[in-house]
Motif scaffolding. Structure first.
Motif, short mmCIF file in Angstrom:
data_model
loop_
_atom_site.label_atom_id
_atom_site.label_comp_id
_atom_site.label_asym_id
_atom_site.label_seq_id
_atom_site.Cartn_x
_atom_site.Cartn_y
_atom_site.Cartn_z
N ALA A 113 0.83 -1.21 0.00
CA ALA A 113 0.00 0.00 0.00
C ALA A 113 0.86 1.26 0.00
O ALA A 113 0.58 2.22 -0.73
CB ALA A 113 -0.93 -0.01 1.22
N ALA A 114 1.91 1.25 0.80
CA ALA A 114 2.82 2.39 0.82
C ALA A 114 3.49 2.57 -0.54
O ALA A 114 3.69 3.70 -1.01
CB ALA A 114 3.88 2.20 1.91
N LEU A 122 9.00 5.30 3.62
CA LEU A 122 9.08 4.64 4.92
C LEU A 122 8.04 5.21 5.88
O LEU A 122 7.43 4.48 6.67
CB LEU A 122 10.48 4.80 5.50
CG LEU A 122 11.61 4.14 4.70
CD1 LEU A 122 12.96 4.43 5.34
CD2 LEU A 122 11.38 2.64 4.58
N ARG A 123 7.81 6.52 5.80
CA ARG A 123 6.80 7.14 6.66
C ARG A 123 5.41 6.64 6.28
O ARG A 123 4.56 6.40 7.15
CB ARG A 123 6.90 8.65 6.54
CG ARG A 123 6.18 9.41 7.65
CD ARG A 123 6.45 10.90 7.54
NE ARG A 123 7.89 11.19 7.55
CZ ARG A 123 8.39 12.39 7.38
NH1 ARG A 123 7.60 13.41 7.15
NH2 ARG A 123 9.70 12.58 7.42
N LEU A 124 5.17 6.48 4.99
CA LEU A 124 3.90 5.92 4.55
C LEU A 124 3.71 4.50 5.08
O LEU A 124 2.61 4.11 5.48
CB LEU A 124 3.84 5.91 3.02
CG LEU A 124 3.53 7.22 2.32
CD1 LEU A 124 3.84 7.13 0.83
CD2 LEU A 124 2.07 7.61 2.54
N PHE A 173 0.25 15.14 5.62
CA PHE A 173 1.01 14.71 6.78
C PHE A 173 2.45 14.43 6.44
O PHE A 173 3.30 14.32 7.32
CB PHE A 173 0.38 13.44 7.38
CG PHE A 173 0.66 12.21 6.58
CD1 PHE A 173 1.67 11.34 6.95
CD2 PHE A 173 -0.08 11.94 5.45
CE1 PHE A 173 1.92 10.22 6.22
CE2 PHE A 173 0.17 10.81 4.71
CZ PHE A 173 1.17 9.95 5.09
N LEU A 174 2.78 14.32 5.14
CA LEU A 174 4.16 14.12 4.74
C LEU A 174 4.80 15.45 4.39
O LEU A 174 4.14 16.36 3.89
CB LEU A 174 4.24 13.18 3.51
CG LEU A 174 3.82 11.72 3.77
CD1 LEU A 174 3.85 10.96 2.46
CD2 LEU A 174 4.75 11.07 4.76
N THR A 175 6.08 15.55 4.60
CA THR A 175 6.82 16.74 4.20
C THR A 175 7.02 16.71 2.71
O THR A 175 7.58 15.78 2.17
CB THR A 175 8.18 16.78 4.91
OG1 THR A 175 7.97 16.74 6.31
CG2 THR A 175 8.94 18.04 4.52
N ARG A 176 6.56 17.73 2.03
CA ARG A 176 6.62 17.75 0.59
C ARG A 176 7.91 18.43 0.13
O ARG A 176 8.40 19.36 0.76
CB ARG A 176 5.41 18.49 0.01
CG ARG A 176 4.09 17.79 0.34
CD ARG A 176 2.94 18.49 -0.36
NE ARG A 176 2.78 19.84 0.18
CZ ARG A 176 2.03 20.76 -0.39
NH1 ARG A 176 1.40 20.51 -1.50
NH2 ARG A 176 1.91 21.98 0.15
N THR A 177 8.39 17.96 -1.01
CA THR A 177 9.55 18.57 -1.62
C THR A 177 9.16 19.07 -2.98
O THR A 177 8.35 18.45 -3.67
CB THR A 177 10.69 17.53 -1.77
OG1 THR A 177 10.19 16.42 -2.53
CG2 THR A 177 11.16 17.04 -0.41
N PRO A 178 9.71 20.20 -3.43
CA PRO A 178 9.29 20.80 -4.70
C PRO A 178 9.89 20.10 -5.89
O PRO A 178 10.69 20.65 -6.61
CB PRO A 178 9.82 22.24 -4.58
CG PRO A 178 11.02 22.12 -3.70
CD PRO A 178 10.71 21.03 -2.73
N THR A 179 9.54 18.82 -6.11
CA THR A 179 10.01 18.10 -7.28
C THR A 179 9.03 18.30 -8.40
O THR A 179 7.82 18.13 -8.23
CB THR A 179 10.12 16.61 -6.96
OG1 THR A 179 8.84 16.15 -6.51
CG2 THR A 179 11.16 16.34 -5.89
#
Length: 244
Positions: free
Chosen positions: A67-68, A88-90, A227-233
């Motif tokens: 699922a992750a 991993l956080r997922l 809830f996850l830290t997003r990165t500007p990709t």
């Protein structure tokens, strides 16, 4: 005044906004939305397969790991944060509340697999019908579990996801058939070369994501929350509420 192409449609037919394909040098569009490329997607699938294989070693964690992986590939195609740390956080989030589902699933697979194994013993004649029936049930169970992994969203409960996956498996027979083919191909790949089991998880995650998006009419699936830290990709779009 900008010219308007008379042959171009006035707007999306279904009310959905098509994903933007970023133009590369030479005025060429990337083959995948949000600037991703086929090579980048392949690399991400291989990475997800490796991580899913490692996280699945305890067996009971196969479902949350898959699922992750599906959510991670969805985020990659949506142009959102796709770091290994996010995956991993997922996985940690997916493990919450999954244990009863995992125990029931693994137990059912063991019982059904034992019935199928009896077909190769001296008692094959007596267990032929139960063995064949167990094979059919095992295939249906595998599809439901795959679609459960595809329908899970961070923060959602697992049992409703399983029930929804069972309904989708019944209503979307084409998608069910595609997942069965994916399972067979995954088995053939591992049978041909066992070390390729390290990438099977990523291939199955991609197959599940493709089937779920096709069942949704080819639209982009809802994003998974903040809830996850997003990165500007590539491009980073605001979170939208989960409608599933």
């Amino acid at each position: 005044m900008a010219r308007v192409d008379p042959a171009a449609p006035a707007g999306p037919r279904s009310g959905r906004v098509a994903p933007e394909r970023v133009r590369q040098p030479g005025n060429r569009r990337t083959p995948l939305p949000h600037g991703s490329s086929s090579f980048a997607l392949l690399a991400e699938v291989l990475l997800v397969g490796l991580v899913v294989a490692i996280l699945s070693i305890p067996v009971l964690t196969i479902l949350p790991a898959l699922a992750a992986g599906v959510v991670h590939l969805r985020r990659h195609l949506d142009g959102r944060g796709d770091r290994v740390a996010d995956l991993l956080r997922l996985f940690v989030v997916a493990c919450r509340g999954v244990w009863l589902v995992s125990i029931a699933g693994v137990g059912a697979v063991l019982v059904l697999g034992f019935n199928i194994w009896l077909l190769r013993t001296a008692a094959a004649d007596a267990f032929r019908l139960p063995g064949v029936a167990s094979g059919v049930v095992l295939a249906a169970l595998a599809v439901v579990l795959l679609r459960s992994a595809g329908g899970w969203r961070p923060g959602s409960a697992w049992w409703p996801a399983v029930r929804a996956a069972a309904r989708r498996s019944r209503d979307d027979l084409r998608g069910t058939g595609m997942l069965l083919i994916a399972l067979v191909l995954a088995g053939v790949i591992v049978w041909m070369l066992v070390p390729l089991a390290l990438v099977v998880g990523g291939l199955l995650a991609l197959a599940v994501l493709a089937v779920e998006r096709h069942a949704d009419g080819g639209s982009l699936a809802p994003t998974e929350g903040a809830f996850l830290t997003r990165t500007p990709t590539r491009t980073d779009t605001p979170d939208t509420p989960d409608t599933h």
